[in-house]
Design a protein around this motif. Structure first.
Motif, PDB file in Angstrom:
ATOM      1  N   TYR A  32     -48.142  -3.578  -7.721  1.00  0.00           N
ATOM      2  CA  TYR A  32     -49.403  -3.877  -7.027  1.00  0.00           C
ATOM      3  C   TYR A  32     -49.963  -2.630  -6.357  1.00  0.00           C
ATOM      4  O   TYR A  32     -51.165  -2.357  -6.428  1.00  0.00           O
ATOM      5  N   LEU A  33     -49.123  -1.851  -5.713  1.00  0.00           N
ATOM      6  CA  LEU A  33     -49.606  -0.638  -5.049  1.00  0.00           C
ATOM      7  C   LEU A  33     -50.100   0.384  -6.058  1.00  0.00           C
ATOM      8  O   LEU A  33     -51.073   1.096  -5.808  1.00  0.00           O
ATOM      9  N   LEU A  34     -49.433   0.454  -7.200  1.00  0.00           N
ATOM     10  CA  LEU A  34     -49.836   1.402  -8.230  1.00  0.00           C
ATOM     11  C   LEU A  34     -51.178   1.012  -8.836  1.00  0.00           C
ATOM     12  O   LEU A  34     -52.085   1.830  -8.968  1.00  0.00           O
ATOM     13  N   PHE A  35     -51.344  -0.264  -9.189  1.00  0.00           N
ATOM     14  CA  PHE A  35     -52.537  -0.698  -9.902  1.00  0.00           C
ATOM     15  C   PHE A  35     -53.710  -1.022  -8.983  1.00  0.00           C
ATOM     16  O   PHE A  35     -54.853  -0.812  -9.341  1.00  0.00           O
ATOM     17  N   ASP A  36     -53.432  -1.559  -7.785  1.00  0.00           N
ATOM     18  CA  ASP A  36     -54.500  -1.967  -6.872  1.00  0.00           C
ATOM     19  C   ASP A  36     -54.747  -0.973  -5.749  1.00  0.00           C
ATOM     20  O   ASP A  36     -55.688  -1.108  -4.999  1.00  0.00           O
ATOM     21  N   GLY A  37     -53.867   0.003  -5.601  1.00  0.00           N
ATOM     22  CA  GLY A  37     -54.024   1.018  -4.573  1.00  0.00           C
ATOM     23  C   GLY A  37     -53.414   0.596  -3.245  1.00  0.00           C
ATOM     24  O   GLY A  37     -52.886  -0.508  -3.103  1.00  0.00           O
ATOM     25  N   PRO A  38     -53.485   1.488  -2.261  1.00  0.00           N
ATOM     26  CA  PRO A  38     -52.906   1.207  -0.941  1.00  0.00           C
ATOM     27  C   PRO A  38     -53.497  -0.070  -0.342  1.00  0.00           C
ATOM     28  O   PRO A  38     -54.682  -0.367  -0.538  1.00  0.00           O
ATOM     29  N   MET A  39     -52.664  -0.812   0.368  1.00  0.00           N
ATOM     30  CA  MET A  39     -53.129  -2.041   1.015  1.00  0.00           C
ATOM     31  C   MET A  39     -52.215  -2.401   2.169  1.00  0.00           C
ATOM     32  O   MET A  39     -51.135  -1.828   2.324  1.00  0.00           O
ATOM     33  N   THR A  53     -43.472 -11.179   6.673  1.00  0.00           N
ATOM     34  CA  THR A  53     -42.216 -10.604   7.192  1.00  0.00           C
ATOM     35  C   THR A  53     -41.321 -10.117   6.063  1.00  0.00           C
ATOM     36  O   THR A  53     -40.647  -9.089   6.204  1.00  0.00           O
ATOM     37  N   THR A  54     -41.328 -10.824   4.941  1.00  0.00           N
ATOM     38  CA  THR A  54     -40.540 -10.396   3.778  1.00  0.00           C
ATOM     39  C   THR A  54     -41.056  -9.064   3.256  1.00  0.00           C
ATOM     40  O   THR A  54     -40.279  -8.149   2.956  1.00  0.00           O
ATOM     41  N   VAL A  55     -42.381  -8.937   3.166  1.00  0.00           N
ATOM     42  CA  VAL A  55     -42.975  -7.684   2.702  1.00  0.00           C
ATOM     43  C   VAL A  55     -42.687  -6.570   3.697  1.00  0.00           C
ATOM     44  O   VAL A  55     -42.351  -5.451   3.300  1.00  0.00           O
ATOM     45  N   SER A  56     -42.765  -6.861   4.983  1.00  0.00           N
ATOM     46  CA  SER A  56     -42.469  -5.843   6.001  1.00  0.00           C
ATOM     47  C   SER A  56     -41.052  -5.308   5.839  1.00  0.00           C
ATOM     48  O   SER A  56     -40.820  -4.102   5.965  1.00  0.00           O
ATOM     49  N   LEU A  57     -40.112  -6.191   5.561  1.00  0.00           N
ATOM     50  CA  LEU A  57     -38.726  -5.757   5.348  1.00  0.00           C
ATOM     51  C   LEU A  57     -38.608  -4.866   4.112  1.00  0.00           C
ATOM     52  O   LEU A  57     -37.947  -3.825   4.147  1.00  0.00           O
ATOM     53  N   MET A  58     -39.267  -5.263   3.019  1.00  0.00           N
ATOM     54  CA  MET A  58     -39.219  -4.447   1.801  1.00  0.00           C
ATOM     55  C   MET A  58     -39.889  -3.096   2.018  1.00  0.00           C
ATOM     56  O   MET A  58     -39.383  -2.060   1.579  1.00  0.00           O
ATOM     57  N   VAL A  59     -41.029  -3.106   2.702  1.00  0.00           N
ATOM     58  CA  VAL A  59     -41.744  -1.853   2.964  1.00  0.00           C
ATOM     59  C   VAL A  59     -40.898  -0.942   3.843  1.00  0.00           C
ATOM     60  O   VAL A  59     -40.798   0.266   3.594  1.00  0.00           O
ATOM     61  N   LYS A  65     -36.357   5.057   2.248  1.00  0.00           N
ATOM     62  CA  LYS A  65     -35.895   5.752   1.046  1.00  0.00           C
ATOM     63  C   LYS A  65     -36.911   6.782   0.558  1.00  0.00           C
ATOM     64  O   LYS A  65     -36.668   7.479  -0.422  1.00  0.00           O
ATOM     65  N   GLY A  66     -38.080   6.844   1.211  1.00  0.00           N
ATOM     66  CA  GLY A  66     -39.101   7.820   0.849  1.00  0.00           C
ATOM     67  C   GLY A  66     -39.999   7.402  -0.304  1.00  0.00           C
ATOM     68  O   GLY A  66     -40.798   8.199  -0.788  1.00  0.00           O
ATOM     69  N   VAL A  67     -39.900   6.148  -0.748  1.00  0.00           N
ATOM     70  CA  VAL A  67     -40.704   5.677  -1.866  1.00  0.00           C
ATOM     71  C   VAL A  67     -42.110   5.294  -1.399  1.00  0.00           C
ATOM     72  O   VAL A  67     -43.085   5.534  -2.101  1.00  0.00           O
ATOM     73  N   LEU A  68     -42.201   4.702  -0.225  1.00  0.00           N
ATOM     74  CA  LEU A  68     -43.483   4.271   0.324  1.00  0.00           C
ATOM     75  C   LEU A  68     -43.814   5.030   1.593  1.00  0.00           C
ATOM     76  O   LEU A  68     -42.924   5.544   2.270  1.00  0.00           O
ATOM     77  N   GLU A  69     -45.095   5.052   1.911  1.00  0.00           N
ATOM     78  CA  GLU A  69     -45.576   5.624   3.163  1.00  0.00           C
ATOM     79  C   GLU A  69     -46.413   4.573   3.870  1.00  0.00           C
ATOM     80  O   GLU A  69     -47.102   3.784   3.230  1.00  0.00           O
ATOM     81  N   ARG A  70     -46.346   4.593   5.195  1.00  0.00           N
ATOM     82  CA  ARG A  70     -47.193   3.707   6.008  1.00  0.00           C
ATOM     83  C   ARG A  70     -48.060   4.581   6.898  1.00  0.00           C
ATOM     84  O   ARG A  70     -47.584   5.556   7.472  1.00  0.00           O
ATOM     85  N   SER A  83     -48.672   2.701   0.954  1.00  0.00           N
ATOM     86  CA  SER A  83     -48.969   3.348  -0.319  1.00  0.00           C
ATOM     87  C   SER A  83     -47.686   3.961  -0.882  1.00  0.00           C
ATOM     88  O   SER A  83     -46.698   4.135  -0.162  1.00  0.00           O
ATOM     89  N   ILE A  84     -47.731   4.289  -2.154  1.00  0.00           N
ATOM     90  CA  ILE A  84     -46.604   4.969  -2.796  1.00  0.00           C
ATOM     91  C   ILE A  84     -46.648   6.425  -2.360  1.00  0.00           C
ATOM     92  O   ILE A  84     -47.710   7.045  -2.347  1.00  0.00           O
ATOM     93  N   SER A  85     -45.493   6.974  -2.014  1.00  0.00           N
ATOM     94  CA  SER A  85     -45.442   8.364  -1.570  1.00  0.00           C
ATOM     95  C   SER A  85     -45.810   9.301  -2.719  1.00  0.00           C
ATOM     96  O   SER A  85     -45.564   8.995  -3.888  1.00  0.00           O
ATOM     97  N   GLU A  86     -46.423  10.405  -2.382  1.00  0.00           N
ATOM     98  CA  GLU A  86     -46.794  11.397  -3.389  1.00  0.00           C
ATOM     99  C   GLU A  86     -45.569  11.887  -4.153  1.00  0.00           C
ATOM    100  O   GLU A  86     -45.647  12.168  -5.343  1.00  0.00           O
ATOM    101  N   GLU A  87     -44.435  11.973  -3.472  1.00  0.00           N
ATOM    102  CA  GLU A  87     -43.193  12.452  -4.090  1.00  0.00           C
ATOM    103  C   GLU A  87     -42.788  11.596  -5.295  1.00  0.00           C
ATOM    104  O   GLU A  87     -42.267  12.108  -6.282  1.00  0.00           O
TER     105      GLU A  87
END
Length: 132
Positions: A32-39, A53-59, A65-70, A83-87
């Protein structure tokens, strides 16, 4: 349908991401983040059909782990945008982007009404899977 699902499951996790122990629940979130962009978390929760709350835990897990940025929303500083981290963006694009390209190619020859019927049919199938 089983062949399609089986093929999707066989797409290997890229070497760069294997040490991150990504679970199937992470893949939908990343897609979803890749195709729909940051949200925001609520937008992700709505798309995934789970509680915020489930999404907050996953995020939180994927952020550590450096995969996502807030970051703070420009419009509302209390709201966080995920969003997905540039790395990891290019790796995730190469990994999950192939599916989006395949869908676009498959749906391109259809009219808008035909695409709507196809999507509605898949949604009805999904609903039917959830029925007892």
């Amino acid at each position: 349908m089983p062949r399609m699902v089986g093929r999707a499951k066989r797409v290997p996790v890229p070497e760069e991401l294997r040490t991150l122990a990504l679970a199937p629940r992470h893949l939908s979130l990343l897609a979803y983040l890749l195709f729909d962009g940051p949200m925001g978390v609520n937008g992700l929760a709505s798309r995934l059909g789970v509680a915020p709350t489930t999404v907050s835990l996953m995020v939180g897990e994927l952020s550590r782990k450096g995969v996502l940025e807030r970051r703070e929303s420009e419009a509302d500083r209390r709201r966080k945008i995920v969003s997905i981290s540039e790395e990891h963006r290019d790796t995730i694009q190469r990994w999950l982007g192939r599916g989006a390209t395949a869908w676009r190619q498959a749906l391109a020859p259809l009219t808008a009404d035909q695409r709507r019927m196809f999507v509605d049919t898949l949604a009805a199938y999904e609903r039917g899977l959830g029925e007892d």
